[in-house]
Design a protein around this motif. Structure first.
Motif, mmCIF file in Angstrom:
data_model
loop_
_atom_site.group_PDB
_atom_site.id
_atom_site.type_symbol
_atom_site.label_atom_id
_atom_site.label_comp_id
_atom_site.label_asym_id
_atom_site.label_seq_id
_atom_site.Cartn_x
_atom_site.Cartn_y
_atom_site.Cartn_z
ATOM 1 N N SER A 72 -19.310 4.672 29.505
ATOM 2 C CA SER A 72 -18.309 5.744 29.674
ATOM 3 C C SER A 72 -18.616 6.507 30.968
ATOM 4 N N PHE A 73 -17.685 7.367 31.370
ATOM 5 C CA PHE A 73 -17.968 8.230 32.524
ATOM 6 C C PHE A 73 -19.187 9.108 32.240
ATOM 7 N N ALA A 74 -19.283 9.560 30.984
ATOM 8 C CA ALA A 74 -20.411 10.439 30.636
ATOM 9 C C ALA A 74 -21.739 9.703 30.832
ATOM 10 N N ALA A 75 -21.767 8.424 30.462
ATOM 11 C CA ALA A 75 -23.006 7.641 30.630
ATOM 12 C C ALA A 75 -23.319 7.486 32.117
ATOM 13 N N TYR A 76 -22.264 7.242 32.909
ATOM 14 C CA TYR A 76 -22.479 7.098 34.365
ATOM 15 C C TYR A 76 -22.961 8.420 34.965
ATOM 16 N N ASP A 77 -22.370 9.519 34.512
ATOM 17 C CA ASP A 77 -22.765 10.840 35.036
ATOM 18 C C ASP A 77 -24.223 11.148 34.709
ATOM 19 N N LYS A 78 -24.644 10.778 33.510
ATOM 20 C CA LYS A 78 -26.035 11.047 33.111
ATOM 21 C C LYS A 78 -26.988 10.232 33.995
ATOM 22 N N PHE A 79 -26.617 8.957 34.198
ATOM 23 C CA PHE A 79 -27.434 8.091 35.055
ATOM 24 C C PHE A 79 -27.512 8.685 36.472
ATOM 25 N N THR A 80 -26.362 9.122 36.990
ATOM 26 C CA THR A 80 -26.322 9.677 38.353
ATOM 27 C C THR A 80 -27.184 10.935 38.443
ATOM 28 N N HIS A 81 -27.050 11.791 37.462
ATOM 29 C CA HIS A 81 -27.829 13.030 37.426
ATOM 30 C C HIS A 81 -29.326 12.704 37.443
ATOM 31 N N ASP A 82 -29.720 11.716 36.624
ATOM 32 C CA ASP A 82 -31.151 11.403 36.477
ATOM 33 C C ASP A 82 -31.735 10.788 37.746
ATOM 34 N N TRP A 83 -30.989 9.852 38.373
ATOM 35 C CA TRP A 83 -31.597 9.239 39.560
ATOM 36 C C TRP A 83 -31.578 10.206 40.749
ATOM 37 N N LEU A 84 -30.536 11.058 40.828
ATOM 38 C CA LEU A 84 -30.511 12.028 41.941
ATOM 39 C C LEU A 84 -31.652 13.045 41.815
ATOM 40 N N LYS A 85 -31.975 13.402 40.572
ATOM 41 C CA LYS A 85 -33.070 14.343 40.333
ATOM 42 C C LYS A 85 -34.412 13.705 40.750
ATOM 43 N N ALA A 86 -34.595 12.461 40.328
ATOM 44 C CA ALA A 86 -35.845 11.753 40.675
ATOM 45 C C ALA A 86 -35.948 11.571 42.189
ATOM 46 N N ALA A 87 -34.814 11.291 42.839
ATOM 47 C CA ALA A 87 -34.810 11.080 44.294
ATOM 48 C C ALA A 87 -35.149 12.375 45.029
ATOM 49 N N ARG A 88 -34.608 13.490 44.553
ATOM 50 C CA ARG A 88 -34.821 14.771 45.241
ATOM 51 C C ARG A 88 -36.300 15.181 45.185
ATOM 52 N N ARG A 89 -36.960 14.875 44.081
ATOM 53 C CA ARG A 89 -38.389 15.193 43.958
ATOM 54 C C ARG A 89 -39.198 14.452 45.026
ATOM 55 N N LEU A 90 -38.754 13.260 45.366
ATOM 56 C CA LEU A 90 -39.503 12.443 46.334
ATOM 57 C C LEU A 90 -39.309 12.889 47.772
ATOM 58 N N LEU A 91 -38.207 13.576 48.056
ATOM 59 C CA LEU A 91 -37.911 13.931 49.446
ATOM 60 C C LEU A 91 -38.841 15.014 49.965
ATOM 61 N N LYS A 92 -39.240 14.871 51.229
ATOM 62 C CA LYS A 92 -39.977 15.943 51.894
ATOM 63 C C LYS A 92 -39.012 17.132 52.034
ATOM 64 N N PRO A 93 -39.524 18.355 52.272
ATOM 65 C CA PRO A 93 -38.622 19.515 52.316
ATOM 66 C C PRO A 93 -37.474 19.351 53.319
ATOM 67 N N HIS A 94 -37.737 18.657 54.423
ATOM 68 C CA HIS A 94 -36.670 18.484 55.416
ATOM 69 C C HIS A 94 -36.032 17.099 55.342
ATOM 70 N N GLY A 95 -36.197 16.470 54.200
ATOM 71 C CA GLY A 95 -35.630 15.134 54.019
ATOM 72 C C GLY A 95 -34.139 15.174 53.723
ATOM 73 N N ALA A 96 -33.551 13.994 53.700
ATOM 74 C CA ALA A 96 -32.099 13.905 53.460
ATOM 75 C C ALA A 96 -31.778 12.622 52.703
ATOM 76 N N ILE A 97 -30.549 12.569 52.224
ATOM 77 C CA ILE A 97 -30.098 11.400 51.444
ATOM 78 C C ILE A 97 -28.717 10.969 51.937
ATOM 79 N N TRP A 98 -28.477 9.663 51.898
ATOM 80 C CA TRP A 98 -27.138 9.105 52.084
ATOM 81 C C TRP A 98 -26.803 8.352 50.795
ATOM 82 N N VAL A 99 -25.612 8.589 50.266
ATOM 83 C CA VAL A 99 -25.154 7.799 49.112
ATOM 84 C C VAL A 99 -23.810 7.194 49.480
ATOM 85 N N ILE A 100 -23.680 5.897 49.242
ATOM 86 C CA ILE A 100 -22.419 5.218 49.547
ATOM 87 C C ILE A 100 -21.716 4.867 48.246
#
Ligand SMILES: C[S@@+](CC[C@H](N)C(=O)[O-])C[C@H]1O[C@@H](n2cnc3c(N)ncnc32)[C@H](O)[C@@H]1O
Length: 371
Positions: A72-100
């Motif tokens: 469902s969209f809800a399942a996709y949203d949860k997955f997106t929320h979880d991986w974006l959170k994990a990714a943000r923890r890994l970034l240096k303070p001046h880091g950035a992300i590209w999502v396509i």
């Protein structure tokens, strides 16, 4: 008696490797604030219903793989929320992300990025110069994908190689619409049967632009949805370090083989144009301190019409004004501002030389100095 407890050392970053597994679990196991840039090409959640056929009844090779399917969209949203959170923890303070992504997922991803605390810098439209036609003729040809570029947080000093992108674009400021072809021909990786090795392999040209524009040689780039390793391939060529995460063994095998054959461009070729502002500041006074110009020496304007005398404190004095090289130049020209470095000249052996030559000399000495 004192007992020494050995400090727990942070786990080393597995640079230039492909890690097998679920990207959320893997990212959560990597050291915090260790990555400069994340490039993510997550599942699109295409929600395809039934096979798609061309007018000649041949079947379109669409993305119908298990990895792209969510309940469902809800399942996709949860997955997106979880991986974006994990990714943000890994970034240096001046880091950035590209999502396509495509219209199927990118709006959901955009909202999730903002909710997670990222700061959106741009969205870039990748316009495909050779898109797949709309076979049913029921909708517009879907000819683009969207990339969102975001810093870890508002106010982060993210990397942006403005001049390098301008040079890539024939000296014209790079815009947010990029016209590049889909990955075809020799670049498209094939399996043993000659079929596409991956349904959504991205073109290297796209990654080249992203990485030249938003990273520097030696930066660490992580791709949590590595697929055939396009991010790693371009990162390796450009002298960046990569970390890839991919769940499917078949894609990892293709990516490993691809990466083994990639060579890094030579060091000189990796240097890119930099902004004048990024060059080290040299105060005009340093030219006097170092005896390159003498107090009392006369400078003339580039057009030969005005003159001013150099003073011991690095200011200039002319008939009615004293001040910095920029202030005196602007006053004499009746202009709101003036770049004194390119306006003023000195004389050596009968030749008129812009003072900027002396500044460049100091800057090149700075570059030669070992760190
Ligand atoms: C859109 S494709 C990326 C293609 C890649 N950019 C390329 O150029 O080859 C997404 C990839 O993410 C992988 N994937 C999906 N969910 C994942 C997860 N939770 N953890 C790790 N990999 C995942 C899929 O197997 C797929 O290869």
């Amino acid at each position: 008696m004192t007992t020494m407890t050995k400090a727990k050392s942070a786990p080393a970053l597995p640079l230039n490797t492909i890690i097998a597994g679920d990207c959320i679990e893997v990212m959560n196991s990597l050291p915090e604030a260790s990555v400069d840039l994340i490039f993510a090409d997550p599942p699109y959640n295409l929600q395809l219903k039934g096979d798609l056929h061309r007018p000649d009844n041949s079947q379109v090779d669409a993305v119908d793989d298990a990895w792209d399917q969510f309940a469902s969209f809800a399942a996709y949203d949860k997955f997106t929320h979880d991986w974006l959170k994990a990714a943000r923890r890994l970034l240096k303070p001046h880091g950035a992300i590209w999502v396509i992504g495509s219209y199927h997922n990118i709006f959901r991803v955009g909202a999730a990025l903002q909710d997670a605390g990222y700061w959106i810098l741009n969205d870039v439209i990748w316009r495909k110069s050779n898109p797949m036609p709309n076979f049913r003729g029921k909708r517009l040809t879907n000819a683009h994908e969207t990339m969102i570029w975001a810093s870890k947080s508002e106010g982060a000093k993210y990397t942006f190689n403005y001049e390098a992108l301008k040079s890539l674009n024939d000296g014209v400021q790079m815009r947010s619409d990029w016209v590049l072809p889909l990955c075809t021909g020799h670049e498209r990786l094939k399996d043993d049967k000659g079929d596409k090795a991956h349904p959504t392999q991205k073109p290297e040209s796209l990654l080249h632009r992203v990485l030249v524009g938003s990273t520097n040689p030696g930066d660490v780039i992580l791709d949590p949805f590595f697929g055939t390793g396009t991010t790693g391939a371009v990162a390796k060529m450009l002298g960046r370090d990569y970390i890839g995460i991919e769940r499917e063994a078949a894609y990892r095998v293709v990516a490993e083989k691809r990466l083994a054959s990639i060579r890094k461009f030579d060091r000189d070729a990796l240097q890119v144009s930099t902004s004048k502002r990024a060059e080290p500041r040299v105060p005009f006074g340093q030219l006097i301190e170092r005896g390159m110009l003498r107090p009392g020496e006369m400078l003339t304007s580039m057009n030969g019409k005005c003159a001013a005398k150099v003073r011991a404190d690095g200011t200039l004095v002319a008939d009615s004004i004293k001040g910095s090289i920029h202030q005196v130049g602007a006053h004499l020209e009746g202009a709101p501002s003036c770049n004194g470095w390119t306006y003023w000249c000195f004389k050596r052996e009968g030749k008129v030389v812009p003072i900027d030559v002396l500044r460049q000399q100091i800057r090149s000495e700075m570059e030669e100095r070992p760190n």
